[in-house]
Design an enzyme around this catalytic site. Structure first.
Site, short mmCIF file in Angstrom:
data_model
loop_
_atom_site.label_atom_id
_atom_site.label_comp_id
_atom_site.label_asym_id
_atom_site.label_seq_id
_atom_site.Cartn_x
_atom_site.Cartn_y
_atom_site.Cartn_z
N HIS A 100 -40.46 21.58 38.28
CA HIS A 100 -39.75 20.63 39.13
C HIS A 100 -39.46 19.30 38.43
CE1 HIS A 100 -40.03 22.94 42.93
NE2 HIS A 100 -41.06 23.48 42.31
N ASP A 147 -35.27 12.14 35.62
CA ASP A 147 -35.73 12.79 36.85
C ASP A 147 -35.34 14.25 36.82
OD1 ASP A 147 -36.97 12.88 39.30
OD2 ASP A 147 -35.87 11.18 40.12
#
Length: 726
Positions: A166, A373
């Site tokens: 993730h 990110d």
């Protein structure tokens, strides 16, 4: 579909807390829990993870906690406070987190952290084994459990194992710094499918696997020593309907009215993040400060609502970041503020859903500018919640979401002037343009929501599991070894065709380094001493090398894939005369590619030219090899030549010479009732093709092959041959 579904993540979708001696269980409403909930419950599955409470705090009440979580289809993995400190706060968040987000200066490489990380992954493995069946489907999540797939593979070889990361996967140049890089990659390669948010992360992972472990890939399929697996991109979605219809809910509407009473007619810029150094929050504040300085007309007409969710409050870098953010907000409010107007509203806490949805809905601009990110779901949640003609997203190009939300205003988070102009553009954009951009983004998010993300991952996982069956169905077993031995012993006439490099010995950096060891020479000698048995060493090597290495053993030797043949105790001969004129056209092309590929070199055989690139840089040489093949195919079209690709080699030789033709030379001499043929690359496919149906054909390593059976490596081939001589 495979057996029971098991989800494994560091944290459970239920958090257990202890207050005044009582335990409280709070379900998580996060995107992961929403997207995966139906999968594991439909199959009677279970979700494993740390419940958020230490083993010491739970002591004496473990069974009660296990029972309560079991009612929610969850199973806790209890961790001691010491292990939490070193595994989670230590290796996971002081080593992997900064490294994978390109903050190398913050990465701590501590052997004790690593040992705790490994121990924690082992505890998760043991917990999975308590509930898993041999054919379970296990989906492992995120950077805290990078070693778990291989640990599970060792214990559950038939299980279907998926892994999803993730956070970003860094480029090779960053990842290579990690002292435990090989162990991490091997841990991940235990999965059948490895998923990332974007193709950039896929590319970085494949590059690291190739450069560090030496495993090649084709269209995302990685071939390791004993199995194949897939790597692919699955950009994670959100629960679109939940956010899109949130403004219609009563409590959200009330919150919208309450916030609007306080903001009045001012434009609202919204920033929502965990307080983390990867998010660029301080730089965002500095840019806002400069925006007010450059465009003073916006003073008292705009407000920045900064929501910073506390994160890792005991870690030094986070404490320093909070101090910096607090000081910046104080400076901006003191410098630009006026009676009745505070430029920055600062909320240092997590917000309930109805408040967050209300802020999304009223915000004229969402400023989402992380330095790095993995995806950033806040950007997606904002776009889903706003009305199409109202808000505009300003998004960092370093966020994974930027690859999907291209209609947003995309900026470089390190470029202050660009961020300032993006703020102005977003605030002044015409409603028609906002509506068009947001409409496109909303439709995309609606189609690719969190449920579709989970379904697509599982579909690809089962696809690769089915594809693997072709690779595992023909492994060498004890029963097969026994059968080969029995048929060998009772045969009247026997013959073995054996390739050399990659079959009897492992590959070496330079061809001359792969000399036969004494054990191999003795083994071949014993094979030739068995009555009514012939051994054919059928290699791409030149005849002088084969003569020097094996000339004193009564073997049948085949050199250069079939150009030269020497029967046991005979002389070297050619099957037919071959012209060498073609070499003058091919050699300069290979020399040019060797010159521009450091580490590559040319080997010249009597009737072949070989371009070796085993010692060259993996990425550069792979590209050069593709380019060289294209060039050679063009040149050789009308020259009766063939271009062969072996293991880190490209070879050009006459088209009418191959191992199959050489093998026929021996097969036509006698009626052999035992035949064994072993080879490792596609030059051996011609050998397998001419073998009669009763022959034992064995491919060494993995890949599509005509061979009926597979051996893992040269060591297993020698084991087979030793069975024949005992």
């Amino acid at each position: 579909m495979a057996g029971r579904m098991i989800i494994v993540s560091n944290r459970l979708p239920v958090t257990v807390t202890k207050r005044e001696g009582k335990f409280f269980f709070n379900p998580s409403a996060g995107g992961l829990a929403t997207g995966l909930g139906s999968f594991y419950r439909e199959t009677g599955g279970v979700w494993l993870g740390w419940p958020g409470i230490s083993l010491e705090s739970a002591r004496g009440h473990e069974e009660d906690i296990i029972t309560k979580l079991g009612e929610l289809s969850c199973k806790p993995v209890f961790l001691s406070q010491r292990l939490i400190e070193k595994y989670y706060y230590g290796f996971s968040n002081k080593t992997l987190w900064p490294l994978f987000h390109y903050f190398l200066q913050y990465a701590v490489f501590d052997q004790k952290f690593w040992e705790s990380y490994r121990r924690a992954n082992r505890l998760f493995c043991e917990a999975v084994l308590e509930v898993a069946e041999p054919d379970s489907t296990i989906w492992v999540h995120d950077y805290q459990l990078l070693l778990l797939p291989q640990m599970l593979r060792e214990k559950l070889p038939q299980a279907t194992i998926g892994f999803f990361l993730h956070i970003p996967f860094p480029s090779y140049e960053i990842f290579r710094v990690l002292p435990w890089r090989e162990e991490i990659l091997k841990g991940l390669l235990g999965a059948d499918l490895i998923g990332f948010h974007t193709y950039d992360y896929v590319r970085h992972f494949i590059s690291s696997v190739r450069r560090i472990l030496g495993f090649e890939h084709s269209l995302g399929i990685i071939t390791t020593e004993d199995r194949v697996l897939r790597v692919d991109a699955f950009p994670m979605g959100i629960d679109y309907e939940k956010f899109a219809y949130a403004p219609e809910k009563k409590e959200v509407r009330q919150e919208i009215k309450r916030i609007k009473r306080r903001t009045g007619n001012r434009k609202v810029i919204l920033s929502v993040d965990r307080l983390d150094y990867t998010k660029g929050i301080a730089e965002r504040l500095k840019a806002y400060d400069q925006f007010l300085e450059k465009y003073p007309s916006y003073k008292e007409k705009v407000v920045l609502i900064l929501v910073a969710v506390p994160s890792r409050t005991r870690v030094e870098h986070y404490m320093l970041l909070k101090k910096e953010v607090d000081e910046l907000i104080g400076r901006i409010n003191g410098r630009h503020g006026a009676f009745g107007w505070t430029p920055v509203w600062y909320l240092y806490r997590s917000l309930p859903f109805h408040t967050l949805a209300a802020l999304y809905h009223i915000a004229d601009v969402a400023l989402v500018t992380p330095f790095r990110d993995g995806m950033n779901l806040i950007a997606k949640e904002y776009v889903a919640t706003i009305s199409a003609d109202h808000g505009m997203l300003v998004l960092s190009e370093m966020a994974g979401a930027a690859s999907e939300l291209g209609e947003a205003i995309i900026i470089n988070p390190y470029n202050f002037s660009q961020m300032i102009e993006a703020l102005r553009e977003a605030l002044e954009m015409a409603p028609e343009e906002k509506s068009l951009r947001n409409y496109l983004m909303k439709n995309r998010l609606r189609r690719y929501n969190v449920n579709r993300w989970a379904h697509e991952f599982m579909e690809k996982l089962y696809e690769i599991k089915e594809a693997q069956q072709a690779f595992v169905a023909t492994n060498i077993t004890k029963e097969l070894l026994k059968e080969i031995k029995e048929n060998f012993d009772k045969a009247a006439e026997r013959i073995e065709f054996l390739d050399y490099d990659g079959t009897l010995v492992n590959f070496a950096g330079r061809p001359e380094a792969a000399r036969p060891d004494e054990d191999l020479l003795n083994l071949l000698r014993k094979l030739t001493e068995i009555p009514k048995n012939e051994v054919v060493l059928i290699s791409g090597r030149d005849k002088d090398t084969l003569e020097a290495w094996f000339g004193n053993i009564p073997l049948n030797l085949v050199a250069e894939h079939g150009v030269w043949i020497k029967e046991a105790r005979g002389e070297w001969q050619m099957i037919e005369a071959i012209s060498l004129d073609w070499k003058e056209a091919i050699r300069p092309v290979m020399e040019n590619f060797a010159d521009i590929t450091p580490g590559a070199f040319i080997e010249e055989k009597d009737y072949a030219l070989v371009w070796h690139y085993r010692k060259a840089d993996p990425e550069l040489s792979a590209q050069r090899a593709r380019e060289l093949k294209e060039a050679l195919f063009d040149i050789t079209q009308n020259l009766d030549l063939m271009v062969l690709e072996g293991n880190k080699v490209i070879e050009v030789k006459p088209v009418n010479i191959n191992k199959g033709r050489a093998a026929k030379y021996f097969l036509e001499k006698k009626n052999f009732d035992f035949i064994l043929a072993v080879g490792d690359d596609w030059t051996d496919e011609d050998l397998f093709e001419v073998m009669p149906e009763h022959a034992y054909t064995i491919k060494v390593g993995f890949g599509v092959s005509r061979a009926r059976y597979r051996a893992k490596n040269p060591q297993e081939v020698r084991k087979i041959l030793k069975t024949l001589v005992t």
